[in-house]
Design an enzyme around this catalytic site. Structure first.
Site, PDB file in Angstrom:
ATOM      1  N   HIS A 192       8.645   0.927   1.978  1.00  0.00           N
ATOM      2  CA  HIS A 192       7.868   2.146   1.392  1.00  0.00           C
ATOM      3  C   HIS A 192       7.321   2.769   3.073  1.00  0.00           C
ATOM      4  CE1 HIS A 192       5.270   4.601  -1.263  1.00  0.00           C
ATOM      5  NE2 HIS A 192       4.321   4.549  -0.027  1.00  0.00           N
ATOM      6  N   GLU A 193       6.777   1.924   3.763  1.00  0.00           N
ATOM      7  CA  GLU A 193       5.973   2.399   4.748  1.00  0.00           C
ATOM      8  C   GLU A 193       7.157   2.683   5.848  1.00  0.00           C
ATOM      9  OE1 GLU A 193       3.007   2.707   4.346  1.00  0.00           O
ATOM     10  OE2 GLU A 193       2.583   1.345   2.850  1.00  0.00           O
ATOM     11  N   HIS A 197       7.921   6.468   4.975  1.00  0.00           N
ATOM     12  CA  HIS A 197       7.047   7.351   5.788  1.00  0.00           C
ATOM     13  C   HIS A 197       7.389   7.581   7.056  1.00  0.00           C
ATOM     14  CE1 HIS A 197       4.851   7.869   2.076  1.00  0.00           C
ATOM     15  NE2 HIS A 197       4.394   6.645   1.925  1.00  0.00           N
TER      16      HIS A 197
END
Length: 252
Positions: free
Chosen positions: A106-107, A110
């Protein structure tokens, strides 16, 4: 009006409905109205070329929405299929690894989507939203000088990666592996993702909503737009509610 940009040794500036400014020396970001720029100053700006087309943006947004809705429908279907596997230590180890891998993905989603647009993240960290809800985060200040569509893509890309990954894995699991532990991990993680889609509690959905509405969240509570104030108020109520329930739980 077309999106414009300007850069020199001191400032990076993007113009889209408002004027978004990064002070390179201080690292501070500012937002002004279009009226703050004279025609002479605007003549020095160049047209900002977005790295993705409008068609791609709509397809990305549509595909993400389809994955979220499909995931939620399937999650509801699975609600009655929990088994005694929740008492199995091996299952909890699988669930823990499942969560850890997806948090990292997820990170990274980004970070690499931001890099794709030529910007860098500030830092990775861990925090308590509203002093109650634990969360990992990537500080993405440079999204401030991206176009609106690019901001939305960056804020959505962590969710995009998660939903793409867990949906594909669950399809493979359903038709081949048939692991109840993986299905349980899918259910638990999907349930937590929903809270990151809903635009509250400083979620990704909240950041997407702010980008879409061209709003900012200021440190001064009274300075914020009524929409931001409403969302913040809901977040405070949820935080207080959770804190009270946790206190009651531990006291009992």
């Amino acid at each position: 009006m077309k999106i414009l940009q300007y850069e020199d040794e001191d400032y990076k500036i993007l113009v889209q409905e408002n004027v978004f400014i990064k002070d390179k020396k201080s690292g501070e970001y500012y937002k002004n109205s279009l009226d703050s720029l004279t025609n002479e100053q605007l003549s020095k700006f160049k047209i900002y070329k977005e790295r993705v087309s409008l068609k791609f943006f709509y397809l990305f947004f549509f595909f993400t929405a389809v994955m979220v809705i499909g995931n939620y429908i399937y999650l509801i279907k699975l609600q009655n299929e929990l088994s005694s596997i929740i008492h199995n230590l091996k299952a909890w180890i699988i669930i823990g690894i499942y969560f850890l891998v997806n948090i990292v993905l997820h990170e990274m989603g980004h970070i690499y989507s931001l890099r794709f647009f030529g910007k860098n993240y500030d830092r990775l960290g861990f925090k308590l939203n509203f002093y109650v809800f634990p969360a990992f985060y990537v500080q993405l200040n440079e999204t401030y000088i991206l176009s609106r569509n690019e901001k939305i893509i960056v804020h959505l890309f962590g969710l995009f990666i998660n939903y793409l990954g867990i949906n594909i894995l669950e399809i493979v699991n359903h038709f081949t592996i048939s692991s109840e532990a993986l299905t349980l991990a899918f259910m638990f993680f999907s349930s937590t993702l929903i809270w990151n889609v809903i635009p509250i509690l400083n979620s990704d959905g909240y950041k997407v909503l702010l980008a879409f509405l061209n709003l900012d969240e200021y440190s001064s509570f009274k300075t914020n737009h009524w929409i931001v104030l409403s969302i913040q108020s809901i977040g405070i109520i949820l935080a207080l509610n959770s804190a009270i329930h946790w206190i009651i739980f531990f006291l009992n």
